[in-house]
Design a protein around this motif. Structure first.
Motif, PDB file in Angstrom:
ATOM      1  N   THR A  81     -20.926 -17.432  34.388  1.00  0.00           N
ATOM      2  CA  THR A  81     -21.040 -16.107  33.782  1.00  0.00           C
ATOM      3  C   THR A  81     -20.034 -15.128  34.376  1.00  0.00           C
ATOM      4  O   THR A  81     -19.415 -14.336  33.649  1.00  0.00           O
ATOM      5  N   GLN A 131     -30.716 -14.810  38.742  1.00  0.00           N
ATOM      6  CA  GLN A 131     -29.385 -15.000  38.168  1.00  0.00           C
ATOM      7  C   GLN A 131     -28.772 -13.657  37.770  1.00  0.00           C
ATOM      8  O   GLN A 131     -27.611 -13.367  38.079  1.00  0.00           O
ATOM      9  N   VAL A 132     -29.566 -12.847  37.081  1.00  0.00           N
ATOM     10  CA  VAL A 132     -29.074 -11.548  36.606  1.00  0.00           C
ATOM     11  C   VAL A 132     -28.701 -10.650  37.776  1.00  0.00           C
ATOM     12  O   VAL A 132     -27.642 -10.000  37.772  1.00  0.00           O
ATOM     13  N   GLN A 178     -33.452 -18.270  28.525  1.00  0.00           N
ATOM     14  CA  GLN A 178     -33.763 -16.947  29.046  1.00  0.00           C
ATOM     15  C   GLN A 178     -33.266 -16.847  30.492  1.00  0.00           C
ATOM     16  O   GLN A 178     -33.703 -17.604  31.349  1.00  0.00           O
ATOM     17  N   PRO A 179     -32.337 -15.917  30.780  1.00  0.00           N
ATOM     18  CA  PRO A 179     -31.829 -15.784  32.155  1.00  0.00           C
ATOM     19  C   PRO A 179     -32.951 -15.422  33.123  1.00  0.00           C
ATOM     20  O   PRO A 179     -33.876 -14.681  32.784  1.00  0.00           O
ATOM     21  N   ARG A 180     -32.863 -15.938  34.321  1.00  0.00           N
ATOM     22  CA  ARG A 180     -33.846 -15.631  35.356  1.00  0.00           C
ATOM     23  C   ARG A 180     -33.422 -14.379  36.117  1.00  0.00           C
ATOM     24  O   ARG A 180     -32.237 -14.058  36.207  1.00  0.00           O
TER      25      ARG A 180
END
Length: 327
Positions: free
Chosen positions: A36, A6-7, A1-3
């Motif tokens: 990414t 990070q997003v 699950q991306p934090r």
């Protein structure tokens, strides 16, 4: 699950909203931002500046396993033909040290308008090192010169687990980041906690010299793992600045391998910084940090339990006088 951090960082970079500095705990997944951005912007190239070749090699190996990415690690011995391939846009990700990034050959690339238009971002990994190593890695304080050679829209990204106020002021002055603010094109700080609740910290006095104490402790740990004394000697390896370059990769792979007999590494910061071996259960620091910088200690202890779940211990052994000086 991306934090969330990070997003947010990825969105700011991909949509050209501005520069980003991400400060978060070791093991947070800061390098996922590099991967990414390169994956989303496959027609572009990310320039990533790393303080150590070993760390750059780790990043390269992680990227090369991602379909569609074409990373290149530039070292002093990089062939001239590879530099030409960088200019031609063959690679999606170029990893290099501050010395290579500020040499004439790369300055020529930065002045090339066709190359500039393909830049996704300029990223500085282990950002605190810009300040910490400024005295003997004199290229670090010159990174700001690159900023004037590339388009204004190209964002800069920096990440670290430790950034003191003094280091932050130096980085903002010398590393090329824009002024902090909320407007497009300005710098955004993204901060997460640096706490690692799955690591227990133990501080204990030393009653012997560092080397003798380290030898006794490491042998005791190996024997505790069920090894004989002969097996214990084989299980302990050494990794430092004097280790031959062709031995460093072998030692790292031996230590990282789950079935390897090498279970204990006696190392300096040459191995510690940025090392991402998921099953390290104990990190031991013998003696006070030479720099006196708490950030060094946090970085070293951050090598433990990189999966963020497993319980680990970090030991700090210091001489008795250290406790007396604290009262």
């Amino acid at each position: 699950q991306p934090r969330a951090g990070q997003v947010e960082a990825i969105k700011r970079i991909v949509f050209r909203h501005g520069d980003v500095i991400l400060v978060a705990w070791t093991g947070y997944g800061k390098t996922l931002v590099f991967q990414t951005v390169s994956l989303i912007m496959k027609e572009y190239v990310t320039i990533q500046i790393c303080p150590l070749t070993r760390l750059g090699q780790n990043q390269h190996d992680a990227l090369i396993g991602v379909p569609g990415l074409r990373p290149l690690l530039i070292a002093d011995e990089t062939q001239k033909s590879m530099w030409c391939e960088v200019a031609q846009g063959k690679y999606t990700h170029v990893i290099l040290g501050p010395e290579q990034a500020t040499q004439d050959r790369f300055y020529t690339l930065f002045r090339d308008s066709a190359f500039n238009q393909r830049l996704a971002m300029v990223a500085i990994d282990e950002l605190h090192m810009v300040h910490q190593w400024k005295e003997f890695r004199t290229s670090y304080p010159n990174l700001y010169q690159i900023r004037g050679m590339i388009p204004n829209a190209v964002p800069w990204f920096g990440c670290t687990a430790t950034l003191s106020k003094q280091a932050q002021d130096f980085v903002l002055d010398k590393a090329g980041f824009r002024e902090e603010g909320r407007h497009t094109g300005q710098l955004a700080f993204i901060r997460a906690t640096v706490d690692r609740p799955n690591i227990a910290y133990i501080v204990s006095p030393l009653d012997k010299g560092y080397i003798i104490a380290a030898r006794h402790y490491l042998l005791a740990q190996a024997i505790e793992l069920g090894m004989s004394r002969d097996e214990a000697v084989k299980a302990i390896r050494r990794y430092d600045a004097d280790t031959r370059p062709d031995d460093k990769q072998r030692l790292y792979d031996d230590f990282a391998g789950e079935q390897s007999p090498c279970r204990i590494m006696f190392a300096t910061v040459a191995l510690g910084m940025g090392m991402d071996i998921r099953d390290v259960r104990r990190v031991v620091q013998f003696g006070a940090i030479a720099s006196g910088d708490l950030a060094d200690l946090i970085q070293r202890f951050g090598r433990a339990a990189r999966d963020g779940k497993t319980a680990a211990k970090a030991y700090f052994f210091v001489p008795y006088w250290y406790f007396k000086s604290l009262g």
